[in-house]
Design a protein around this motif. Structure first.
Motif, mmCIF file in Angstrom:
data_model
loop_
_atom_site.group_PDB
_atom_site.id
_atom_site.type_symbol
_atom_site.label_atom_id
_atom_site.label_comp_id
_atom_site.label_asym_id
_atom_site.label_seq_id
_atom_site.Cartn_x
_atom_site.Cartn_y
_atom_site.Cartn_z
ATOM 1 N N SER A 204 0.922 -1.215 -0.128
ATOM 2 C CA SER A 204 0.116 0.012 -0.046
ATOM 3 C C SER A 204 0.762 1.214 0.053
ATOM 4 O O SER A 204 2.055 1.140 0.361
ATOM 5 C CB SER A 204 -0.944 0.090 1.360
ATOM 6 N N PRO A 205 0.168 2.475 -0.276
ATOM 7 C CA PRO A 205 1.037 3.628 -0.237
ATOM 8 C C PRO A 205 1.747 3.974 1.082
ATOM 9 O O PRO A 205 2.793 4.221 1.102
ATOM 10 C CB PRO A 205 0.154 4.662 -0.858
ATOM 11 N N ALA A 206 1.021 3.492 2.085
ATOM 12 C CA ALA A 206 1.447 3.763 3.540
ATOM 13 C C ALA A 206 2.674 2.899 3.763
ATOM 14 O O ALA A 206 3.672 3.288 4.326
ATOM 15 C CB ALA A 206 0.194 3.532 4.445
ATOM 16 N N GLU A 207 2.461 1.685 3.470
ATOM 17 C CA GLU A 207 3.695 0.739 3.591
ATOM 18 C C GLU A 207 4.917 1.085 2.931
ATOM 19 O O GLU A 207 6.153 1.070 3.313
ATOM 20 C CB GLU A 207 3.342 -0.750 3.149
ATOM 21 N N PHE A 208 4.704 1.792 1.570
ATOM 22 C CA PHE A 208 5.950 2.217 0.751
ATOM 23 C C PHE A 208 6.451 3.343 1.517
ATOM 24 O O PHE A 208 7.664 3.322 1.502
ATOM 25 C CB PHE A 208 5.365 2.489 -0.723
ATOM 26 N N ILE A 209 5.800 4.397 2.065
ATOM 27 C CA ILE A 209 6.401 5.519 2.676
ATOM 28 C C ILE A 209 6.985 5.011 3.979
ATOM 29 O O ILE A 209 8.112 5.469 4.269
ATOM 30 C CB ILE A 209 5.225 6.602 2.945
ATOM 31 N N ALA A 210 6.438 4.000 4.760
ATOM 32 C CA ALA A 210 7.046 3.473 5.936
ATOM 33 C C ALA A 210 8.443 3.069 5.545
ATOM 34 O O ALA A 210 9.639 3.054 6.225
ATOM 35 C CB ALA A 210 6.286 2.458 6.699
ATOM 36 N N ILE A 211 8.530 2.318 4.354
ATOM 37 C CA ILE A 211 9.772 1.519 4.070
ATOM 38 C C ILE A 211 10.782 2.589 3.506
ATOM 39 O O ILE A 211 11.825 2.759 3.969
ATOM 40 C CB ILE A 211 9.764 0.517 2.969
ATOM 41 N N LEU A 212 10.305 3.770 2.883
ATOM 42 C CA LEU A 212 11.223 4.749 2.445
ATOM 43 C C LEU A 212 11.773 5.472 3.430
ATOM 44 O O LEU A 212 12.863 5.692 3.587
ATOM 45 C CB LEU A 212 10.398 5.776 1.415
ATOM 46 N N THR A 213 10.837 5.832 4.345
ATOM 47 C CA THR A 213 11.130 6.375 5.634
ATOM 48 C C THR A 213 12.356 5.797 6.397
ATOM 49 O O THR A 213 13.311 6.315 6.907
ATOM 50 C CB THR A 213 9.905 6.680 6.665
ATOM 51 N N GLY A 214 12.182 4.130 6.620
ATOM 52 C CA GLY A 214 13.110 3.691 7.149
ATOM 53 C C GLY A 214 14.327 3.758 6.611
ATOM 54 O O GLY A 214 15.562 3.765 7.274
ATOM 55 N N PHE A 215 14.373 3.364 5.382
ATOM 56 C CA PHE A 215 15.666 3.521 4.475
ATOM 57 C C PHE A 215 16.284 5.021 4.782
ATOM 58 O O PHE A 215 17.471 5.078 4.768
ATOM 59 C CB PHE A 215 15.612 3.310 3.181
ATOM 60 N N LYS A 216 15.544 6.044 4.416
ATOM 61 C CA LYS A 216 15.964 7.405 4.926
ATOM 62 C C LYS A 216 16.718 7.838 6.149
ATOM 63 O O LYS A 216 17.607 8.112 6.341
ATOM 64 C CB LYS A 216 15.010 8.315 4.574
ATOM 65 N N PHE B 30 12.501 9.386 -4.758
ATOM 66 C CA PHE B 30 11.086 9.270 -4.259
ATOM 67 C C PHE B 30 10.426 10.308 -3.185
ATOM 68 O O PHE B 30 9.189 10.824 -3.359
ATOM 69 C CB PHE B 30 10.639 7.789 -3.975
ATOM 70 N N PHE B 31 11.400 10.627 -2.341
ATOM 71 C CA PHE B 31 10.813 11.730 -1.507
ATOM 72 C C PHE B 31 10.530 13.021 -2.181
ATOM 73 O O PHE B 31 9.488 13.659 -1.971
ATOM 74 C CB PHE B 31 11.758 11.889 -0.206
ATOM 75 N N ASP B 32 11.602 13.452 -3.173
ATOM 76 C CA ASP B 32 11.503 14.558 -3.796
ATOM 77 C C ASP B 32 10.236 14.674 -4.685
ATOM 78 O O ASP B 32 9.508 15.628 -5.175
ATOM 79 C CB ASP B 32 12.606 14.858 -4.717
ATOM 80 N N ALA B 33 9.667 13.450 -5.121
ATOM 81 C CA ALA B 33 8.686 13.326 -6.087
ATOM 82 C C ALA B 33 7.251 13.217 -5.310
ATOM 83 O O ALA B 33 6.398 13.586 -5.949
ATOM 84 C CB ALA B 33 8.625 11.865 -6.881
ATOM 85 N N MET B 34 7.361 13.179 -4.122
ATOM 86 C CA MET B 34 6.061 13.191 -3.227
ATOM 87 C C MET B 34 5.631 14.533 -3.000
ATOM 88 O O MET B 34 6.521 15.532 -2.984
ATOM 89 C CB MET B 34 6.302 12.321 -2.110
ATOM 90 N N ASP B 35 4.210 14.982 -2.906
ATOM 91 C CA ASP B 35 3.778 16.055 -2.537
ATOM 92 C C ASP B 35 3.870 16.296 -1.106
ATOM 93 O O ASP B 35 3.359 15.338 -0.296
ATOM 94 C CB ASP B 35 2.286 15.980 -2.991
ATOM 95 N N PRO B 36 4.599 17.048 -0.487
ATOM 96 C CA PRO B 36 4.830 17.174 0.929
ATOM 97 C C PRO B 36 3.564 17.682 1.464
ATOM 98 O O PRO B 36 3.273 17.048 2.855
ATOM 99 C CB PRO B 36 5.748 18.711 0.977
ATOM 100 N N VAL B 37 2.693 18.209 0.961
ATOM 101 C CA VAL B 37 1.492 18.450 1.666
ATOM 102 C C VAL B 37 0.540 16.931 2.068
ATOM 103 O O VAL B 37 -0.026 16.684 2.869
ATOM 104 C CB VAL B 37 0.420 19.460 0.880
ATOM 105 N N SER B 38 0.543 16.089 1.243
ATOM 106 C CA SER B 38 0.095 14.900 1.256
ATOM 107 C C SER B 38 0.972 14.110 2.346
ATOM 108 O O SER B 38 0.084 13.405 2.915
ATOM 109 C CB SER B 38 -0.081 14.173 0.026
#
Length: 142
Positions: free
Chosen positions: A8-20, A54-62
């Protein structure tokens, strides 16, 4: 799940955040003691660049509001297919709003709105007294 594109998008963001977090804390993979983490970083030598892409591609407000709707999560113009899908979605919503105007005229109800029933969207609720006004082409749902 990410590899198979089933997260899910939430899982993807959680993984990205962990890697970051890991990339920000550890300047390079040689300081890691975990064999598994060393393997991950050796198989993905550009992990920091990929995460930042991917973080730069994401909408910061979202991200800030935790709106993980895949249509609204990424900025416009980054992914061509997503931009095309947004345009098609907007066109479809406009067509549905035009149809709603027509439905209001047919039923004589200027306040008529679409409803959602059992996750089926864009349905019209018709009062029993208005059933004779319904065209034969309309499909009834119990």
């Amino acid at each position: 799940r990410v590899y198979y594109r089933k997260c899910s998008p939430a899982e993807f963001i959680a993984i990205l955040t962990g890697f970051k977090t890991i990339v920000d804390v550890l300047p390079n993979s040689s300081t890691l003691s975990s064999t598994y983490l060393k393997w991950i970083f050796s198989t993905m030598p550009n992990v920091q660049e990929d995460v930042m892409y991917f973080f730069d591609a994401m909408d910061p407000v979202s991200l800030e509001n935790k709106v993980y709707d895949p249509v609204k999560l990424f900025k416009d113009g980054i992914f061509d297919e997503l931009t095309k899908a947004r345009e098609a979605l907007t066109a479809s919503e406009e067509a549905l709003n035009d149809e709603l105007k027509s439905v209001r005229k047919i039923l004589g109800d200027p306040n008529q709105q679409f409803i959602t029933v059992s996750r089926v969207e864009y349905l019209i609720s018709v009062k029993l007294s208005d059933v004779p006004k319904v065209p034969n082409a309309w499909i009834g749902m119990g």
